[in-house]
Write a protein that holds these residues in place. Structure first.
Motif, mmCIF file in Angstrom:
data_model
loop_
_atom_site.group_PDB
_atom_site.id
_atom_site.type_symbol
_atom_site.label_atom_id
_atom_site.label_comp_id
_atom_site.label_asym_id
_atom_site.label_seq_id
_atom_site.Cartn_x
_atom_site.Cartn_y
_atom_site.Cartn_z
ATOM 1 N N SER A 163 -1.744 10.024 60.494
ATOM 2 C CA SER A 163 -0.385 9.502 60.396
ATOM 3 C C SER A 163 0.443 10.355 59.440
ATOM 4 C CB SER A 163 -0.427 8.061 59.889
ATOM 5 O OG SER A 163 -0.838 8.045 58.532
ATOM 6 N N PRO A 164 1.765 10.176 59.419
ATOM 7 C CA PRO A 164 2.585 10.927 58.462
ATOM 8 C C PRO A 164 2.133 10.745 57.021
ATOM 9 C CG PRO A 164 3.993 9.962 60.135
ATOM 10 C CD PRO A 164 2.605 9.427 60.389
ATOM 11 N N GLY A 165 1.678 9.550 56.666
ATOM 12 C CA GLY A 165 1.235 9.319 55.299
ATOM 13 C C GLY A 165 -0.051 10.026 54.952
ATOM 14 N N ASP A 166 -0.932 10.211 55.938
ATOM 15 C CA ASP A 166 -2.216 10.849 55.672
ATOM 16 C C ASP A 166 -2.059 12.274 55.158
ATOM 17 O OD1 ASP A 166 -3.699 8.630 56.471
ATOM 18 O OD2 ASP A 166 -3.777 9.271 58.559
ATOM 19 N N PRO A 196 -5.503 32.868 49.933
ATOM 20 C CA PRO A 196 -5.732 31.771 49.003
ATOM 21 C C PRO A 196 -5.648 30.424 49.709
ATOM 22 C CG PRO A 196 -4.236 33.376 48.039
ATOM 23 C CD PRO A 196 -4.420 33.774 49.469
ATOM 24 N N VAL A 197 -6.409 29.460 49.208
ATOM 25 C CA VAL A 197 -6.489 28.133 49.824
ATOM 26 C C VAL A 197 -6.147 27.080 48.782
ATOM 27 C CG1 VAL A 197 -7.996 26.441 50.945
ATOM 28 C CG2 VAL A 197 -8.255 28.878 51.470
ATOM 29 N N ALA A 198 -5.208 26.199 49.129
ATOM 30 C CA ALA A 198 -4.862 25.059 48.272
ATOM 31 C C ALA A 198 -5.453 23.802 48.887
ATOM 32 C CB ALA A 198 -3.344 24.919 48.147
ATOM 33 N N VAL A 199 -6.232 23.074 48.088
ATOM 34 C CA VAL A 199 -6.829 21.809 48.533
ATOM 35 C C VAL A 199 -6.100 20.685 47.806
ATOM 36 C CG1 VAL A 199 -8.945 20.458 48.763
ATOM 37 C CG2 VAL A 199 -9.046 22.970 48.855
ATOM 38 N N VAL A 200 -5.425 19.843 48.584
ATOM 39 C CA VAL A 200 -4.517 18.842 48.014
ATOM 40 C C VAL A 200 -5.112 17.449 48.188
ATOM 41 C CG1 VAL A 200 -2.181 17.892 48.077
ATOM 42 C CG2 VAL A 200 -2.566 20.301 48.640
ATOM 43 N N PRO A 201 -5.274 16.696 47.114
ATOM 44 C CA PRO A 201 -5.864 15.355 47.244
ATOM 45 C C PRO A 201 -4.922 14.393 47.950
ATOM 46 C CG PRO A 201 -5.102 15.722 44.997
ATOM 47 C CD PRO A 201 -4.967 17.042 45.713
ATOM 48 N N HIS A 202 -5.503 13.525 48.778
ATOM 49 C CA HIS A 202 -4.704 12.542 49.511
ATOM 50 C C HIS A 202 -4.047 11.542 48.588
ATOM 51 C CE1 HIS A 202 -6.913 12.999 53.638
ATOM 52 N NE2 HIS A 202 -6.517 14.157 53.119
ATOM 53 N N GLU A 203 -4.662 11.324 47.389
ATOM 54 C CA GLU A 203 -4.155 10.272 46.517
ATOM 55 C C GLU A 203 -2.785 10.583 45.936
ATOM 56 O OE1 GLU A 203 -7.901 11.062 47.157
ATOM 57 O OE2 GLU A 203 -7.399 11.767 45.149
ATOM 58 N N VAL A 204 -2.342 11.851 45.967
ATOM 59 C CA VAL A 204 -1.029 12.191 45.440
ATOM 60 C C VAL A 204 0.047 11.489 46.230
ATOM 61 C CG1 VAL A 204 0.609 14.068 45.109
ATOM 62 C CG2 VAL A 204 -1.786 14.422 44.601
ATOM 63 N N ASP A 205 0.985 10.857 45.555
ATOM 64 C CA ASP A 205 2.086 10.176 46.218
ATOM 65 C C ASP A 205 3.172 11.176 46.529
ATOM 66 O OD1 ASP A 205 4.278 7.350 45.412
ATOM 67 O OD2 ASP A 205 4.018 8.532 47.230
ATOM 68 N N ALA A 206 3.243 11.595 47.803
ATOM 69 C CA ALA A 206 4.200 12.636 48.173
ATOM 70 C C ALA A 206 5.612 12.119 48.316
ATOM 71 C CB ALA A 206 3.757 13.276 49.499
ATOM 72 N N GLN A 207 5.840 10.832 48.201
ATOM 73 C CA GLN A 207 7.183 10.307 48.393
ATOM 74 C C GLN A 207 7.953 10.155 47.079
ATOM 75 O OE1 GLN A 207 8.200 10.095 51.471
ATOM 76 N NE2 GLN A 207 6.165 10.735 52.087
ATOM 77 N N ASP A 208 7.308 10.509 45.958
ATOM 78 C CA ASP A 208 8.017 10.385 44.681
ATOM 79 C C ASP A 208 9.176 11.355 44.613
ATOM 80 O OD1 ASP A 208 6.288 8.464 43.909
ATOM 81 O OD2 ASP A 208 5.019 9.765 42.675
ATOM 82 N N GLU A 267 0.365 14.319 70.823
ATOM 83 C CA GLU A 267 0.036 15.034 69.588
ATOM 84 C C GLU A 267 1.266 15.772 69.051
ATOM 85 O OE1 GLU A 267 -2.736 14.744 68.020
ATOM 86 O OE2 GLU A 267 -3.897 13.677 69.545
ATOM 87 N N GLU A 268 2.070 16.340 69.928
ATOM 88 C CA GLU A 268 3.286 17.031 69.500
ATOM 89 C C GLU A 268 4.264 16.059 68.851
ATOM 90 O OE1 GLU A 268 3.347 20.597 72.866
ATOM 91 O OE2 GLU A 268 4.461 18.732 73.201
ATOM 92 N N LYS A 269 4.375 14.864 69.408
ATOM 93 C CA LYS A 269 5.255 13.840 68.840
ATOM 94 C C LYS A 269 4.762 13.418 67.457
ATOM 95 C CE LYS A 269 7.185 9.251 69.932
ATOM 96 N NZ LYS A 269 6.527 8.428 68.899
ATOM 97 N N ALA A 270 3.431 13.276 67.308
ATOM 98 C CA ALA A 270 2.868 12.891 66.019
ATOM 99 C C ALA A 270 3.167 13.944 64.955
ATOM 100 C CB ALA A 270 1.358 12.681 66.151
ATOM 101 N N LEU A 271 3.085 15.229 65.321
ATOM 102 C CA LEU A 271 3.388 16.292 64.366
ATOM 103 C C LEU A 271 4.869 16.283 63.997
ATOM 104 C CD1 LEU A 271 2.590 18.737 62.717
ATOM 105 C CD2 LEU A 271 2.821 20.146 64.780
ATOM 106 N N ARG A 272 5.741 16.120 64.984
ATOM 107 C CA ARG A 272 7.185 16.074 64.689
ATOM 108 C C ARG A 272 7.516 14.945 63.727
ATOM 109 N NH1 ARG A 272 7.726 16.903 70.225
ATOM 110 N NH2 ARG A 272 8.256 14.713 70.536
ATOM 111 N N GLU A 273 6.927 13.781 63.957
ATOM 112 C CA GLU A 273 7.208 12.639 63.083
ATOM 113 C C GLU A 273 6.715 12.883 61.662
ATOM 114 O OE1 GLU A 273 5.378 9.391 65.115
ATOM 115 O OE2 GLU A 273 7.084 9.075 66.486
ATOM 116 N N ALA A 274 5.560 13.535 61.523
ATOM 117 C CA ALA A 274 5.038 13.820 60.186
ATOM 118 C C ALA A 274 5.916 14.833 59.452
ATOM 119 C CB ALA A 274 3.604 14.330 60.285
#
Length: 295
Positions: free
Chosen positions: A157-160, A283-295, A211-218
């Motif tokens: 989902s977009p939140g994931d 280089p690779v960035a590994v981003v934790p899901h717990e970060v609140d991206a909406q802040d 799947e394309e719609k899901a990506l656009r929404e995210a």
């Protein structure tokens, strides 16, 4: 309280490359850089002369050399350096409260036996509350500025995937780069089909349009927030790790999300992040899901 990027330094070529990459990124983002070297006196059970004062001085020398090099290379960068008397994992995780990212060195392709994917590196990635960027020695060479897209994996989902998308777009804005957002998908097994899931796919016109719609929404909220960033949508049949690696050849950074899994053998970082850290050419960035991206 100022924000910063933290880089772990141990004197190896990989860690010095990571420090250089972190310095460039801090400059792009208008942040300060904090260099950290972990050192703790632990006598070895060996018949050798062991002088804790000499070892502590050696630790300071490692850090001073890195600090001097970066200060000369990036004179406008706000830079600090610190020797912390603790284990590498505890020292680095203890410094990231104000950090936008933690940057560490990686030893390269294939059967990695070095710091990053050993027990220390895996604990860092699984335990860090902020993105961890892994940099190989050649990635940090200061000769040319990085070019190419910021590649990011989107799933669920977009939140994931919001934290990974947020980091990718912020990096792209800072570097004046484009984003390529990749959503990999697989044909569901027969038992996974359900009337509800198939109805959603049918309403979208089929599995690929779904799947394309899901990506656009995210991507929608991030495109709205960062309209200056060019975005390419990439939907492909296959495993996430395979699709991301197949499109990473021209990327300047690969961004993946992770949700730490804890089991009897300790923390794991997930198959997609594991594949990217082993095999991605950038280089690779590994981003934790717990970060609140909406802040």
């Amino acid at each position: 309280m100022s924000r910063e990027i933290v880089a772990g330094v141990d004197g190896s070529p990989e860690s010095l490359a990571a420090a250089d990459w972190a310095a460039r990124e801090a400059g792009h983002r208008g942040l300060s850089l904090r260099l950290v070297h972990a050192w703790r006196w632990e006598p070895l059970d060996l018949p050798l002369l062991q002088d804790p004062a000499e070892q502590q001085q050696a630790a300071r020398d490692v850090l001073r050399e890195a600090e001097t090099t970066l200060a000369e290379r990036y004179p406008r960068l706000e830079l600090s350096a610190e020797v912390i008397g603790d284990t590498p994992v505890a020292a680095l995780l203890g410094t990231v409260r104000r950090a936008e990212a933690l940057v560490v060195g990686s030893r390269g392709h294939g059967a990695v036996t070095g710091f990053l994917l050993g027990s220390y590196g895996q604990q860092l990635i699984a335990g860090s509350p902020v993105p961890v960027v892994a940099v190989r020695a050649r990635d940090g060479a200061p000769a040319e500025p990085p070019v190419g897209e910021v590649l990011v994996g989107q799933h669920g989902s977009p939140g994931d995937s919001a934290p990974a998308l947020r980091f990718a777009f912020e990096t792209a804005v800072a570097r004046g780069a484009a984003v390529r957002a990749v959503r990999a998908w697989s044909l569901p097994p027969l038992l996974a089909y359900s009337p509800a899931s198939m109805r959603l796919a049918d309403e979208a016109g089929g599995l690929v349009p779904y799947e394309e719609k899901a990506l656009r929404e995210a991507l929608a909220p991030w495109r709205e927030r960062y309209p200056e960033v060019p975005v390419t949508e990439h939907v492909e049949l296959g495993s996430a790790g395979q699709v991301l690696l197949s499109t990473s050849g021209s990327a300047q950074l690969l961004v993946v999300g992770r949700r730490a899994h804890r089991g009897a053998l300790g923390s794991r970082i997930g198959s997609v992040a594991h594949a990217a850290l082993h095999l991605a050419p950038c280089p690779v960035a590994v981003v934790p899901h717990e970060v609140d991206a909406q802040d």
